[in-house]
Write an enzyme that holds these catalytic residues in place. Structure first.
Site, PDB file in Angstrom:
ATOM      1  N   SER A 211       0.829  -1.213   0.000  1.00 60.93           N
ATOM      2  CA  SER A 211       0.000   0.000   0.000  1.00 60.93           C
ATOM      3  C   SER A 211       0.859   1.256   0.000  1.00 60.93           C
ATOM      4  CB  SER A 211      -0.930  -0.002   1.211  1.00 60.93           C
ATOM      5  OG  SER A 211      -0.198   0.041   2.424  1.00 60.93           O
ATOM      6  N   ARG A 215       0.113   3.550  -3.287  1.00 61.61           N
ATOM      7  CA  ARG A 215      -0.565   4.829  -3.086  1.00 61.61           C
ATOM      8  C   ARG A 215       0.135   5.934  -3.870  1.00 61.61           C
ATOM      9  NH1 ARG A 215      -0.267   4.679   1.734  1.00 61.61           N
ATOM     10  NH2 ARG A 215      -2.378   4.093   2.378  1.00 61.61           N
ATOM     11  N   ASN A 219      -1.487   7.768  -7.512  1.00 60.56           N
ATOM     12  CA  ASN A 219      -1.752   9.204  -7.611  1.00 60.56           C
ATOM     13  C   ASN A 219      -0.922   9.861  -8.711  1.00 60.56           C
ATOM     14  OD1 ASN A 219      -3.606  10.384  -5.292  1.00 60.56           O
ATOM     15  ND2 ASN A 219      -2.448   8.690  -4.406  1.00 60.56           N
TER      16      ASN A 219
END
Length: 287
Positions: A211, A215, A219
């Site tokens: 994660s 992440r 983005n």
């Protein structure tokens, strides 16, 4: 992207070209560790060197009294990172390494993210000319300039954080203490619970690492794709009502998204840094 004479790339070809890495070979599977993305490696290493030079220059030119703008900005950043490190990592000796590392991570990721603010065709166009002059096919002159939009880079960063966490788990708790924790937390020390405890610990390490990298990648990849879509609006310029409207929309959307994206790239660097501190802080906690 070069195109045959008299024609231009379609929207799909334009996006695919810009999202293709400069690689040593085509991957044979979804996960192929023999493939190297030369462009991501080049820009991440270059920006890492720039980060070290900036921080070294700030430390070297630091003077007492009224600081200049550059020194003041760095001092504010250092104080911010140090205050976050003090609140999360309570071991003062560990903070001597962890706080500077967190500062470096923040600046480095911010600079890598900020490459997304350059015009999407600028560096690829320059590389296309260099590649063609060197005898290569300009149609295959691939160059991606945002390292954090490459999953291999962001996962490499998160794996680095995992290694630091494992180091502090062993350093703070001792090898025996950490192994004991792996088999006795979170459910208890009963022998029948050891397999479940160990499985939960491994799942936690894997989930945090995946994660952490995903992440940042998600983005930045999304931001890069939106900039490409905005660039295609400008490429549709023509002396027609629709063409002029798209060109005007390109300028407005580009400015608005760049301003908003500046917040995103800063926030993502901050989030990655904070999670780094949190995970290392958790490595200091005993269960």
């Amino acid at each position: 992207m070069a195109a045959p004479s008299g024609t231009g790339p379609t929207a799909g070809e334009y996006i695919v070209h810009h999202l293709t890495f400069l690689q040593n070979k085509q991957p044979s599977n979804v996960v192929d560790f023999s493939v190297f993305n030369y462009d991501s490696l080049f820009w991440s290493i270059l920006l890492g060197v720039v980060t070290c030079l900036l921080l070294w220059k700030a430390a070297r030119k630091a003077t007492p009294g009224v600081p200049g703008r550059f020194q003041a900005a760095v001092e504010i950043l250092v104080e911010m990172v140090d205050s976050q490190a003090r609140g999360i990592v309570h071991n003062a000796n560990s903070r001597k390494f962890v706080a500077p590392m967190a500062l470096t991570v923040f600046v480095w990721i911010f600079l890598m993210n900020a490459m997304d603010l350059l015009p999407v065709d600028l560096i690829p166009y320059i590389w296309e000319r260099i590649y063609g002059a060197a005898g290569g096919d300009p149609h295959h002159a691939y160059m991606r300039v945002v390292p954090t939009a490459d999953l291999s880079i962001t996962m490499g960063l998160s794996l680095g954080v995992l290694l630091v966490c494992l180091f502090y788990n062993i350093k703070i708790k001792g090898a025996g203490g950490w192994v004991h924790e792996l088999f006795t937390a979170p459910f208890g020390s009963h022998p029948l619970l050891w397999p479940f405890n160990f499985l939960m610990q491994i799942i936690e390490f894997v989930a945090k690492t995946v994660s952490h990298g995903m992440r940042l990648f998600g983005n930045m990849y999304a931001g890069e794709l939106i900039f490409l879509l905005i660039a295609m609006m400008g490429g549709a310029f023509a002396l027609t009502g629709t063409g002029i409207g798209l060109a005007i929309g390109h300028v407005i959307a580009g400015f608005v998204w760049a301003a908003f994206h500046l917040i995103i790239i800063t926030l993502q660097a901050f989030v990655f840094m904070m999670l780094t501190l949190v995970y290392i802080g958790q490595a200091h906690d005993a269960h």
